[in-house]
Design a protein around this motif. Structure first.
Motif, PDB file in Angstrom:
ATOM      1  N   SER A 147      -3.426  -7.145   0.108  1.00 42.62           N
ATOM      2  CA  SER A 147      -3.105  -5.863  -0.507  1.00 42.62           C
ATOM      3  C   SER A 147      -4.299  -5.323  -1.287  1.00 42.62           C
ATOM      4  CB  SER A 147      -1.902  -6.011  -1.435  1.00 42.62           C
ATOM      5  OG  SER A 147      -1.556  -4.768  -2.005  1.00 42.62           O
ATOM      6  N   GLU A 150      -4.136   0.684  -4.939  1.00 40.85           N
ATOM      7  CA  GLU A 150      -3.715   1.973  -4.404  1.00 40.85           C
ATOM      8  C   GLU A 150      -4.567   3.105  -4.978  1.00 40.85           C
ATOM      9  OE1 GLU A 150       0.425   2.718  -4.563  1.00 40.85           O
ATOM     10  OE2 GLU A 150       0.977   0.834  -3.579  1.00 40.85           O
ATOM     11  N   ILE A 154       0.420   8.787  -3.367  1.00 39.39           N
ATOM     12  CA  ILE A 154       1.040   8.602  -2.056  1.00 39.39           C
ATOM     13  C   ILE A 154       2.537   8.387  -2.226  1.00 39.39           C
ATOM     14  CG2 ILE A 154       1.099   7.206   0.042  1.00 39.39           C
ATOM     15  CD1 ILE A 154      -1.792   6.444  -0.461  1.00 39.39           C
ATOM     16  N   PHE A 193       4.376   8.573   5.242  1.00 44.11           N
ATOM     17  CA  PHE A 193       3.811   8.656   3.903  1.00 44.11           C
ATOM     18  C   PHE A 193       2.824   9.815   3.852  1.00 44.11           C
ATOM     19  CE2 PHE A 193       5.250   4.244   3.690  1.00 44.11           C
ATOM     20  CZ  PHE A 193       5.766   4.194   2.403  1.00 44.11           C
ATOM     21  N   ILE A 195      -0.141  11.901   1.228  1.00 38.70           N
ATOM     22  CA  ILE A 195      -0.969  11.823   0.028  1.00 38.70           C
ATOM     23  C   ILE A 195      -1.143  13.243  -0.505  1.00 38.70           C
ATOM     24  CG2 ILE A 195      -3.161  11.903   1.314  1.00 38.70           C
ATOM     25  CD1 ILE A 195      -4.186   9.834  -0.823  1.00 38.70           C
ATOM     26  N   ALA A 231      -6.232   4.134   1.930  1.00 40.03           N
ATOM     27  CA  ALA A 231      -5.064   4.061   1.053  1.00 40.03           C
ATOM     28  C   ALA A 231      -3.769   4.305   1.823  1.00 40.03           C
ATOM     29  CB  ALA A 231      -5.205   5.080  -0.075  1.00 40.03           C
ATOM     30  N   LEU A 232      -3.777   5.258   2.758  1.00 40.53           N
ATOM     31  CA  LEU A 232      -2.582   5.544   3.552  1.00 40.53           C
ATOM     32  C   LEU A 232      -2.213   4.353   4.436  1.00 40.53           C
ATOM     33  CD1 LEU A 232      -3.322   9.241   4.549  1.00 40.53           C
ATOM     34  CD2 LEU A 232      -1.275   8.469   3.334  1.00 40.53           C
ATOM     35  N   ASN A 234      -3.025   1.208   3.938  1.00 37.34           N
ATOM     36  CA  ASN A 234      -2.572   0.128   3.060  1.00 37.34           C
ATOM     37  C   ASN A 234      -1.121   0.339   2.626  1.00 37.34           C
ATOM     38  OD1 ASN A 234      -3.077  -2.227   1.227  1.00 37.34           O
ATOM     39  ND2 ASN A 234      -2.711  -0.674  -0.340  1.00 37.34           N
ATOM     40  N   LYS A 235      -0.772   1.576   2.285  1.00 37.38           N
ATOM     41  CA  LYS A 235       0.595   1.882   1.854  1.00 37.38           C
ATOM     42  C   LYS A 235       1.587   1.645   2.984  1.00 37.38           C
ATOM     43  CE  LYS A 235       3.315   3.719  -1.382  1.00 37.38           C
ATOM     44  NZ  LYS A 235       3.430   3.187  -2.755  1.00 37.38           N
ATOM     45  N   SER A 236       1.234   2.088   4.183  1.00 36.86           N
ATOM     46  CA  SER A 236       2.114   1.930   5.336  1.00 36.86           C
ATOM     47  C   SER A 236       2.299   0.461   5.699  1.00 36.86           C
ATOM     48  CB  SER A 236       1.537   2.697   6.532  1.00 36.86           C
ATOM     49  OG  SER A 236       2.406   2.648   7.632  1.00 36.86           O
ATOM     50  N   LYS A 238       1.879  -2.183   3.691  1.00 42.46           N
ATOM     51  CA  LYS A 238       2.630  -2.841   2.620  1.00 42.46           C
ATOM     52  C   LYS A 238       4.123  -2.544   2.730  1.00 42.46           C
ATOM     53  CE  LYS A 238       2.471  -3.416  -2.423  1.00 42.46           C
ATOM     54  NZ  LYS A 238       1.759  -2.979  -3.666  1.00 42.46           N
ATOM     55  N   HIS A 239       4.455  -1.296   3.037  1.00 39.61           N
ATOM     56  CA  HIS A 239       5.859  -0.897   3.174  1.00 39.61           C
ATOM     57  C   HIS A 239       6.519  -1.633   4.338  1.00 39.61           C
ATOM     58  CE1 HIS A 239       9.358   1.773   2.988  1.00 39.61           C
ATOM     59  NE2 HIS A 239       9.264   1.899   4.295  1.00 39.61           N
TER      60      HIS A 239
END
Length: 282
Positions: A147, A150, A154, A193, A195, A231-232, A234-236, A238-239
């Motif tokens: 991870s 962030e 986002i 997601f 931003i 960042a996008l 990583n967020k996707s 992680k989710h």
């Protein structure tokens, strides 16, 4: 006989697809390599009002499996993974193709396969399907994910930002089937997601809930090189991992060097080369 899979057959069907997908000659595109992910994906499909999970059977044995993402309003059909068949692939594929032609006349039908699955690619050619894309497949497993901090604001897409999302998405992806408007009509199939800067969408990423595949991503031209793409993703990622996925994949155009470098930097590993075919069902 072709029939829909019920909950009692689910584990047997998932094991059949899982075992075949381990063999490069039978492997299908955008398909999980983990058995539990396959089982979860198939369960989601049989619980969906439009999608279909089908088997060809001789009343005792499974002869083939086909999972279909179905969009009735758009008359769009996509093979999730493709046709799985241990023996007599061409005959099994012909049975499934006859089924989709009879039941989805007028639909656009997309299917994609790794280059090693020559029998599937040959079949798509014999029915007159056109080659749409030539992509590299990348995968990231949960136990290899690290991870990252962030960056940016986002959030999951909500109604307030629909118009702004459609505008930027369609600008960057003018020729794809999954336009911004179509994605908004299929939010049961995708996690999106976005931003934000100054309350405006400056980037987004779209991930399939069924295949755990990153479909599309974009960042506004004047907001690039700020770490927003990273960042996008990583967020996707992680989710997806926080919601049960053990692996996430993405298809990247072989000529998109910037995207290839980005996914490799984030730990994704190139696992295959895939060809996507399309045909109108007449």
């Amino acid at each position: 006989m072709i029939k829909g899979v019920d909950i009692l057959d689910l584990e047997r069907v998932a094991k059949y697809a899982y075992q075949l997908n381990l063999n490069p000659q039978h492997k299908c595109k955008a398909f999980p390599t983990d058995y539990n992910d396959i089982l979860r994906q198939f369960k989601n499909m049989i619980n969906h009002p439009n999608n279909e999970l089908l088997i060809l059977t001789d009343h005792i044995n499974i002869l083939g499996v086909l999972a279909l993402l179905v969009e009735p309003e758009e008359m769009y059909l996509e093979a999730i993974g493709g046709v799985f068949a241990e023996n007599n692939y061409k005959a099994v594929a012909k049975e499934f193709y006859a089924y989709v032609k009879d039941n989805f006349k007028g639909y656009r039908f997309d299917a994609a396969y790794p280059r090693e699955n020559e029998q599937a690619i040959d079949f798509m050619k014999t029915i007159g399907a056109k080659l749409l894309d030539f992509d590299y497949e990348f995968r990231l497993s949960k136990n290899e994910y690290e991870s990252m901090t962030e960056v940016g604001n986002i959030i999951l897409l909500n109604e307030k930002y629909y118009e702004s999302f459609v505008e930027i998405h369609n600008k960057f992806h003018p020729d794809v089937y999954w336009t911004g408007e179509r994605l908004l009509e299929a939010l049961d199939k995708f996690d999106i997601f976005i931003i934000l800067e100054d309350d405006k969408v400056v980037g987004s990423i779209v991930t399939s809930k069924f295949s755990k595949e990153i479909y599309l991503m974009e960042v506004a031209e004047d907001k690039q090189n700020l770490g927003y793409g990273t960042a996008l993703i990583n967020k996707s990622v992680k989710h997806a991992f926080n919601n049960g996925a053990d692996e996430l994949m993405v298809m990247v155009d072989k000529n998109n060097l910037a995207a290839l470098h980005l996914y490799e930097k984030l730990g994704f590993k190139k696992t295959d080369t895939c060809l996507t075919y399309c045909i109108k069902l007449e």
